[in-house]
Design an enzyme around this catalytic site. Structure first.
Site, PDB file in Angstrom:
ATOM      1  N   GLY A   9     -49.257   5.659 -11.360  1.00 47.31           N
ATOM      2  CA  GLY A   9     -50.401   6.030 -12.198  1.00 47.31           C
ATOM      3  C   GLY A   9     -51.615   5.191 -11.880  1.00 47.31           C
ATOM      4  O   GLY A   9     -52.383   4.822 -12.769  1.00 47.31           O
ATOM      5  N   ALA A  10     -51.813   4.891 -10.604  1.00 45.14           N
ATOM      6  CA  ALA A  10     -52.865   3.950 -10.206  1.00 45.14           C
ATOM      7  C   ALA A  10     -54.058   4.627  -9.550  1.00 45.14           C
ATOM      8  O   ALA A  10     -54.893   3.953  -8.942  1.00 45.14           O
ATOM      9  CB  ALA A  10     -52.285   2.896  -9.253  1.00 45.14           C
ATOM     10  N   GLY A  13     -57.870   4.942 -14.342  1.00 45.10           N
ATOM     11  CA  GLY A  13     -57.481   4.264 -15.565  1.00 45.10           C
ATOM     12  C   GLY A  13     -57.051   2.827 -15.370  1.00 45.10           C
ATOM     13  O   GLY A  13     -57.515   2.128 -14.468  1.00 45.10           O
ATOM     14  N   ILE A  14     -56.140   2.379 -16.236  1.00 47.12           N
ATOM     15  CA  ILE A  14     -55.729   0.976 -16.196  1.00 47.12           C
ATOM     16  C   ILE A  14     -54.928   0.662 -14.941  1.00 47.12           C
ATOM     17  O   ILE A  14     -54.918  -0.477 -14.477  1.00 47.12           O
ATOM     18  CB  ILE A  14     -54.942   0.569 -17.453  1.00 47.12           C
ATOM     19  CG1 ILE A  14     -53.573   1.244 -17.513  1.00 47.12           C
ATOM     20  CG2 ILE A  14     -55.743   0.848 -18.707  1.00 47.12           C
ATOM     21  CD1 ILE A  14     -52.667   0.673 -18.576  1.00 47.12           C
ATOM     22  N   GLY A  15     -54.249   1.661 -14.374  1.00 43.01           N
ATOM     23  CA  GLY A  15     -53.499   1.423 -13.139  1.00 43.01           C
ATOM     24  C   GLY A  15     -54.421   1.052 -11.993  1.00 43.01           C
ATOM     25  O   GLY A  15     -54.172   0.097 -11.256  1.00 43.01           O
ATOM     26  N   SER A 130     -46.846   2.312 -25.598  1.00 46.37           N
ATOM     27  CA  SER A 130     -47.971   2.569 -26.490  1.00 46.37           C
ATOM     28  C   SER A 130     -47.591   2.233 -27.918  1.00 46.37           C
ATOM     29  O   SER A 130     -46.410   2.266 -28.287  1.00 46.37           O
ATOM     30  CB  SER A 130     -48.372   4.046 -26.408  1.00 46.37           C
ATOM     31  OG  SER A 130     -49.302   4.386 -27.410  1.00 46.37           O
ATOM     32  N   TYR A 155     -45.246  12.690 -27.250  1.00 45.21           N
ATOM     33  CA  TYR A 155     -45.770  11.489 -26.602  1.00 45.21           C
ATOM     34  C   TYR A 155     -45.222  10.228 -27.250  1.00 45.21           C
ATOM     35  O   TYR A 155     -44.767   9.302 -26.560  1.00 45.21           O
ATOM     36  CB  TYR A 155     -47.300  11.492 -26.661  1.00 45.21           C
ATOM     37  CG  TYR A 155     -47.915  10.260 -26.033  1.00 45.21           C
ATOM     38  CD1 TYR A 155     -47.865  10.062 -24.659  1.00 45.21           C
ATOM     39  CD2 TYR A 155     -48.533   9.295 -26.820  1.00 45.21           C
ATOM     40  CE1 TYR A 155     -48.413   8.928 -24.089  1.00 45.21           C
ATOM     41  CE2 TYR A 155     -49.088   8.164 -26.257  1.00 45.21           C
ATOM     42  CZ  TYR A 155     -49.022   7.980 -24.890  1.00 45.21           C
ATOM     43  OH  TYR A 155     -49.557   6.846 -24.327  1.00 45.21           O
TER      44      TYR A 155
END
Length: 274
Positions: A9-10, A13-15, A130, A155
């Site tokens: 997931g890079a 976003g945060i990745g 989360s 989720y």
């Protein structure tokens, strides 16, 4: 010693933020993303390796694991950061509910396929969970949300599965040098939630909401802190963190029976040894 750090997931976003931070510190970062163009762009800017894998297709997860094992004799950190919140209940080509597969089952499969390499490397395995893990109603007998589904519950339950997986990974392999941890990155101003509907799309899509959220660089720094940290010193294996501190989450997260059941059922669904 330079460490090899794989971040899924890079591509944004945060990745992507964490990948940039870690690369600037001299670590060997491996960027994994779903979108080929975005993933290549991030990797090119950082001068690092990249791989493409769509976690809605478990065959691509298996191909990713094989490529990582072939390329890297050590994997010091695996950051299972890929995930998302979606709209109506959707079934993947593997026959799984999409939210469950992308957020939990695919990283569960990837971790298990890399398990021997991770143990040899005495690696840290980081799950991006989360605060939504507190959402009630998790049912280990209805992981596919066949009885009842909403984007919010699917989720939240997948994020609780991340924490349960972390704790069971620690129980099974902590004495073999593997360290596992889960964390809440904050409510991040990113494209997260863009594929959903209802409150998630409103929360992440509105201009006012974006101004009130945590930046991707700050959220990424929380992942970076765990990746750089020393297990047992900077953070405790098997723990759940928020704002770089131990945090409370769903009470079911501390139930070893539920964690064991989730592991065993996930192993069957993913086709790995339980």
């Amino acid at each position: 010693m330079t460490r090899t750090i794989v971040i899924t997931g890079a591509s944004d976003g945060i990745g992507a933020a964490s990948a940039k931070q870690l690369a600037q510190l001299g670590e060997e970062v491996v960027v994994v993303g779903r979108n080929p163009d975005k993933t290549a762009r991030v990797a090119r800017a950082l001068g690092v390796d990249s791989f493409v894998a769509d976690f809605s297709d478990l065959a691509q997860v298996r191909e990713l694991a094989a490529s990582l094992l072939e390329r890297y004799p050590r994997i010091d950190v695996l950051a299972n950061n890929a995930g998302g919140v979606f709209g109506d209940r959707t079934v993947t080509r593997d026959g799984m509910e999409l939210t469950f597969q992308v957020n939990h089952l695919a990283p569960f499969l990837l971790t298990n396929l890399l398990l021997d390499r991770l143990r040899e490397s005495r690696a840290s395995v980081i799950q991006t969970s989360s605060a939504a893990a507190r959402f009630p109603g998790f049912d280990v007998d209805d992981l596919q949300a066949e009885r009842r589904h909403s984007s919010t519950s699917a989720y939240g339950h997948a994020k609780l599965a991340n924490v349960l997986f972390t704790k069971e990974l620690h129980r099974r392999f902590g004495d073999q040098g593997l360290s596992a941890v889960a964390f809440h990155p904050g409510v991040i101003a990113s494209s997260f939630g863009s594929t959903s509907n209802g409150p998630w799309k409103w929360l992440y899509g509105g201009p006012l909401a974006q101004r009130l959220m945590t930046s991707t660089s700050v959220g990424g720094a929380r992942l970076t802190w765990l990746a750089l940290g020393k297990p047992g010193v900077d953070w405790q294996p098997g723990g759940f963190y928020a704002n770089n501190k131990p945090a409370r989450t769903n009470r079911l997260a501390d139930d070893p029976v539920v964690a064991k059941q989730l592991w065993e059922r996930s192993a069957v669904l993913a086709g790995v040894e339980g």
